[in-house]
Each structure stands twice: as structure tokens, then as C-alpha cells.
Write an enzyme that holds these catalytic residues in place. Structure first.
Site, PDB file in Angstrom:
ATOM      1  N   GLY A 221       0.817  -1.216   0.000  1.00  0.00           N
ATOM      2  CA  GLY A 221       0.000   0.000   0.000  1.00  0.00           C
ATOM      3  C   GLY A 221       0.845   1.257   0.000  1.00  0.00           C
ATOM      4  O   GLY A 221       0.426   2.314   0.493  1.00  0.00           O
TER       5      GLY A 221
ATOM      6  N   ASN B 168       5.727   6.084 -10.936  1.00  0.00           N
ATOM      7  CA  ASN B 168       4.973   4.868 -10.621  1.00  0.00           C
ATOM      8  C   ASN B 168       3.500   5.085 -10.961  1.00  0.00           C
ATOM      9  O   ASN B 168       2.723   5.577 -10.139  1.00  0.00           O
ATOM     10  CB  ASN B 168       5.159   4.515  -9.151  1.00  0.00           C
ATOM     11  CG  ASN B 168       4.433   3.239  -8.778  1.00  0.00           C
ATOM     12  OD1 ASN B 168       3.756   2.631  -9.611  1.00  0.00           O
ATOM     13  ND2 ASN B 168       4.551   2.834  -7.532  1.00  0.00           N
TER      14      ASN B 168
ATOM     15  N   CYS C 153       1.184   0.932  -9.626  1.00  0.00           N
ATOM     16  CA  CYS C 153       1.032   0.150  -8.396  1.00  0.00           C
ATOM     17  C   CYS C 153      -0.387  -0.411  -8.320  1.00  0.00           C
ATOM     18  O   CYS C 153      -1.360   0.346  -8.339  1.00  0.00           O
ATOM     19  CB  CYS C 153       1.291   0.996  -7.158  1.00  0.00           C
ATOM     20  SG  CYS C 153       1.062   0.023  -5.654  1.00  0.00           S
TER      21      CYS C 153
ATOM     22  N   LYS D  13       6.892   3.899 -15.098  1.00  0.00           N
ATOM     23  CA  LYS D  13       6.918   2.456 -14.851  1.00  0.00           C
ATOM     24  C   LYS D  13       5.565   1.885 -15.215  1.00  0.00           C
ATOM     25  O   LYS D  13       4.535   2.257 -14.647  1.00  0.00           O
ATOM     26  CB  LYS D  13       7.249   2.184 -13.380  1.00  0.00           C
ATOM     27  CG  LYS D  13       7.365   0.705 -13.078  1.00  0.00           C
ATOM     28  CD  LYS D  13       8.057   0.487 -11.769  1.00  0.00           C
ATOM     29  CE  LYS D  13       8.093  -0.973 -11.384  1.00  0.00           C
ATOM     30  NZ  LYS D  13       8.779  -1.168 -10.096  1.00  0.00           N
TER      31      LYS D  13
ATOM     32  N   ASN E 270       5.707  -3.762 -13.491  1.00  0.00           N
ATOM     33  CA  ASN E 270       5.294  -3.776 -12.098  1.00  0.00           C
ATOM     34  C   ASN E 270       4.595  -5.128 -11.859  1.00  0.00           C
ATOM     35  O   ASN E 270       4.610  -5.999 -12.725  1.00  0.00           O
ATOM     36  CB  ASN E 270       4.377  -2.583 -11.801  1.00  0.00           C
ATOM     37  CG  ASN E 270       4.474  -2.142 -10.342  1.00  0.00           C
ATOM     38  OD1 ASN E 270       4.525  -2.987  -9.433  1.00  0.00           O
ATOM     39  ND2 ASN E 270       4.499  -0.838 -10.104  1.00  0.00           N
TER      40      ASN E 270
ATOM     41  N   GLY F 170      11.201  -8.362 -13.579  1.00  0.00           N
ATOM     42  CA  GLY F 170      10.141  -9.336 -13.349  1.00  0.00           C
ATOM     43  C   GLY F 170      10.759 -10.707 -13.153  1.00  0.00           C
ATOM     44  O   GLY F 170      10.958 -11.457 -14.103  1.00  0.00           O
TER      45      GLY F 170
HETATM   46  C1  FMN Z   1       7.351  -5.795  -1.446  1.00  0.00           C
HETATM   47  C2  FMN Z   1       7.323  -5.067  -2.749  1.00  0.00           C
HETATM   48  C3  FMN Z   1       7.182  -3.675  -2.767  1.00  0.00           C
HETATM   49  C4  FMN Z   1       7.157  -2.979  -3.976  1.00  0.00           C
HETATM   50  N1  FMN Z   1       7.035  -1.607  -3.973  1.00  0.00           N
HETATM   51  C5  FMN Z   1       7.073  -0.920  -5.161  1.00  0.00           C
HETATM   52  C6  FMN Z   1       7.016   0.514  -5.171  1.00  0.00           C
HETATM   53  O1  FMN Z   1       6.986   1.179  -4.135  1.00  0.00           O
HETATM   54  N2  FMN Z   1       7.013   1.124  -6.377  1.00  0.00           N
HETATM   55  C7  FMN Z   1       7.088   0.418  -7.564  1.00  0.00           C
HETATM   56  O2  FMN Z   1       7.079   1.025  -8.644  1.00  0.00           O
HETATM   57  N3  FMN Z   1       7.178  -0.930  -7.565  1.00  0.00           N
HETATM   58  C8  FMN Z   1       7.180  -1.605  -6.398  1.00  0.00           C
HETATM   59  N4  FMN Z   1       7.272  -2.972  -6.405  1.00  0.00           N
HETATM   60  C9  FMN Z   1       7.409  -3.692  -7.708  1.00  0.00           C
HETATM   61  C10 FMN Z   1       8.873  -4.025  -8.025  1.00  0.00           C
HETATM   62  O3  FMN Z   1       9.671  -2.872  -8.092  1.00  0.00           O
HETATM   63  C11 FMN Z   1       8.976  -4.815  -9.347  1.00  0.00           C
HETATM   64  O4  FMN Z   1       8.423  -4.051 -10.369  1.00  0.00           O
HETATM   65  C12 FMN Z   1       8.219  -6.149  -9.299  1.00  0.00           C
HETATM   66  O5  FMN Z   1       8.304  -6.744  -8.019  1.00  0.00           O
HETATM   67  C13 FMN Z   1       8.743  -7.143 -10.347  1.00  0.00           C
HETATM   68  O6  FMN Z   1      10.128  -7.421 -10.168  1.00  0.00           O
HETATM   69  P1  FMN Z   1      10.672  -8.672  -9.285  1.00  0.00           P
HETATM   70  O7  FMN Z   1       9.946  -9.892  -9.758  1.00  0.00           O
HETATM   71  O8  FMN Z   1      12.154  -8.688  -9.539  1.00  0.00           O
HETATM   72  O9  FMN Z   1      10.353  -8.353  -7.853  1.00  0.00           O
HETATM   73  C14 FMN Z   1       7.293  -3.690  -5.204  1.00  0.00           C
HETATM   74  C15 FMN Z   1       7.443  -5.089  -5.181  1.00  0.00           C
HETATM   75  C16 FMN Z   1       7.479  -5.774  -3.980  1.00  0.00           C
HETATM   76  C17 FMN Z   1       7.650  -7.267  -4.004  1.00  0.00           C
END
Ligand code: FMN
Length: 312
Positions: free
Chosen positions: A71, A126, A129, A164, A191, A242
Site C-alpha cells: 500500500g 509509478n 502500483c 513504470k 510492475n 520481473g
Molecule cells: C514488497 C514489494 C514492494 C514494492 N514496492 C514498489 C514501489 O513502491 N514502487 C514500484 O514502482 N514498484 C514496487 N514494487 C514492484 C517491483 O519494483 C517490481 O516491479 C516487481 O516486483 C517485479 O520485479 P521482481 O519480480 O524482480 O520483484 C514492489 C514489489 C514488492 C515485491
């Protein structure tokens, strides 16, 4: 060997970036990871004011991944500038700030404040989200919304702008195009994917927000496909992510069309992943006689004469 990556007027020393929300504000990891050795770090998402985020439970592990609905808990842009940026500057980190907004004006105001601060290298907008009700993904799920946020922020900053993108749309490449037309210097994707996990004994969702975003290796092939589609559509750099968990995964994104890669969830599994990925990319370039990582971007061979590999 040249690992550098250009994003607008910014040059990253290598293509490896810590993804938003999975690396705190960077300072939390500064004693474990040499922040200056990364191409960049992306901060947790920041609004104008502090936010508490959703109540716990906010994350749940899933097969080859996790679902989260934090959140967008955060300290707000002013505290970030006052309390976190000085240490990030001292650690010589290249800082990309993840900018959030519930309204267009908020994106503009947060971006303006960050543009006047010392030590911000780029803005990642962003608009994707999946875990908040207002703003954010509503802009990212509309071509006009995407265009409007990018062009409004363009007017108040000379920093590179990197919207993003959300994967929760049917044609992500058209969103990349809208961003490019609005003046974005690059796009980042993906994302998280909207997801849900239920405890069958209690029949209750496993996270308080009911639905959340899926990340980790489970989403990797879908993300790679989306990077590939965007590469066919836009000329600006793509920051791909991702489910990247090692150098081979990172190379897969680069070959599909990403100029740089971000690692999120894998950092929770292995906080020492960074040098392994950078070294692995370097080894690959040496082994394949590729002098510059930029030469590898988008080189996937979809026209191979010998199609035997399709079934292998
Ligand atoms: C716990 C958590 C918090 C995240 N917070 C944000 C955020 O604040 N802003 C954002 O653009 N993406 C956020 N993401 C998305 C990640 O930056 C990324 O886009 C997504 O997890 C896919 O990459 P990954 O599979 O390597 O984690 C978050 C992901 C996770 C797991």
C-alpha cells in the site's frame, strides 16, 4: 568491456538496478552492498506526504514468487530529501526516485521537489502500483492518463523521466508508445501482476488488502514477452524486470530488448545477488566476444533458419 547504459542525459556505469520497494531507500543496505557498484538504486515509492500503507499481513509467499500489498507505505518526499539523500550522496549511489501520486498535480509537485534536490539522477513515475485505490494505476491503465502524467512532469524537470508500466493491460507496448510520445526518456516494466491468495481453512484472503501484486520468478516469462513487444514498438531505453534471480535471467531480458535490468524480489532471497549478476553479465560478454552490453540489447534471433531449438 563497456557495461555502461545511457538513459537520456544520464549514464549508468552498468545495467543492474535495485528495483523499487525491494531495496528500501537504499541506505538500509549500505553496509551490506556497495551502493556505488550498482548501475542505480530505485527508492521505495514516494508521495508528497507520509503514508502508513495497508495493515498486516501485507505479503504472502507463492509458488516461485510472492504477493504483496504494502500500500505504498512511505516517509514522503520531504523527509526523503532531508534524511536519506545526504547519505545516498555520501555513498555515491546513483539514485532514481520512484514518484507516486493520487492526482496529476501530486506527480508534478513531487517531481518538482526532487528536481531541485541534490543527488537525484532520474525519476521513475509509478503509474502502475496495483495496491492503492486512488491514482497510480488508474493513470497507468489509460493511454491518455499515461501521456498526461509524463507530459505534465516533462514540463517541470530536466531529469530523465522513466514511467513504470503496469503489465495489467492487454497491450503494454501501446502504453510504452504513449510514454515515448509524451517525452519519456525510457520506460520501466513490469510492475506486479494483480493476484489473490486464499486460505481455504478460514476462507479468508491471505493479505489484508484481499488482492495484491505477484512478483518473482513466476512472472519472468510474461515479463520477457512484454519487454520484447515494447522493444519492437519504441526506440527509448527499456528498464526490464520481473523475476530476475541471476545473470542468465538478466541476460534474457537484455537480449529481449532491455537496456538495463532491475532486481526486486530476488534481493529478499539473496541480498548478495548484486555482484553475482554483474560478474555473470561480464563473463557472458567476454565468452561471446561482445565488447559492449549495449550491443546485446534486443538481439534475440527470432528468424533462425534452423528451427530445431523450438522443440528443444
Ligand atoms: C514488497 C514489494 C514492494 C514494492 N514496492 C514498489 C514501489 O513502491 N514502487 C514500484 O514502482 N514498484 C514496487 N514494487 C514492484 C517491483 O519494483 C517490481 O516491479 C516487481 O516486483 C517485479 O520485479 P521482481 O519480480 O524482480 O520483484 C514492489 C514489489 C514488492 C515485491
Amino acid at each position: 568491456m563497456d557495461l555502461s547504459v545511457r538513459i537520456g542525459n544520464l549514464t549508468l556505469k552498468n545495467p543492474l538496478i535495485a528495483a523499487s520497494g525491494c531495496f528500501g531507500y537504499g541506505v538500509e543496505y549500505a553496509d551490506v552492498v556497495d551502493l556505488s557498484s550498482l548501475g542505480a538504486i530505485v527508492s521505495k515509492g514516494l508521495f508528497l506526504n507520509a503514508r502508513e500503507g495497508h495493515p498486516a499481513p501485507r505479503i504472502v509467499e507463492t509458488p516461485a514468487g510472492m504477493v504483496n500489498a504494502i500500500g505504498l507505505q512511505g516517509i514522503g518526499v520531504h523527509r526523503f530529501v532531508d534524511e536519506k539523500l545526504p547519505e545516498l550522496r555520501a555513498r555515491r549511489a546513483t539514485v532514481i526516485v520512484n514518484v507516486c501520486g493520487t492526482t496529476l498535480d501530486e506527480y508534478v509537485e513531487v517531481s518538482r521537489i526532487l528536481s531541485e534536490a541534490e543527488g537525484v539522477a532520474a525519476l521513475e513515475l509509478n503509474i502502475s502500483c496495483p495496491n492503492i485505490k486512488e491514482g497510480g494505476i488508474q493513470f497507468g491503465c489509460s493511454l491518455h492518463g499515461t501521456f498526461d502524467v509524463v507530459s505534465a512532469v516533462r514540463k517541470v524537470t530536466t531529469l530523465p523521466i522513466v514511467p513504470k508500466l503496469t503489465p495489467n493491460v492487454s497491450d503494454v507496448a501501446s502504453f510504452a508508445r504513449a510514454a515515448e510520445e509524451a517525452g519519456a526518456d525510457a520506460v520501466s516494466l513490469v510492475n506486479t501482476f494483480l493476484a489473490m491468495v486464499i486460505d481455504v481453512e478460514t476462507r479468508r484472503p491471505k493479505i489484508s488488502n484481499v488482492v495484491g501484486g505477484l512478483s518473482g520468478p513466476a512472472i519472468r516469462p510474461i515479463a520477457v514477452r512484454m519487454i520484447y513487444e515494447c522493444r519492437q514498438t519504441v526506440k527509448i531505453p527499456i528498464l526490464g524486470m520481473g523475476g530476475i534471480a541471476d545473470a542468465r535471467d538478466a541476460l534474457e531480458f537484455i537480449i529481449a530488448g532491455a537496456n538495463a535490468v532491475q532486481v526486486g524480489t530476488a534481493n529478499f532471497v539473496d541480498p548478495f545477488i548484486w555482484t553475482k549478476v554483474i560478474d555473470g553479465i561480464g563473463d557472458y560478454l567476454t565468452r561471446h566476444n561482445v565488447p559492449r552490453v549495449a550491443d546485446l540489447v534486443g538481439t534475440v534471433d527470432t528468424q533462425a533458419k534452423d528451427k530445431e531449438w523450438i522443440s528443444s
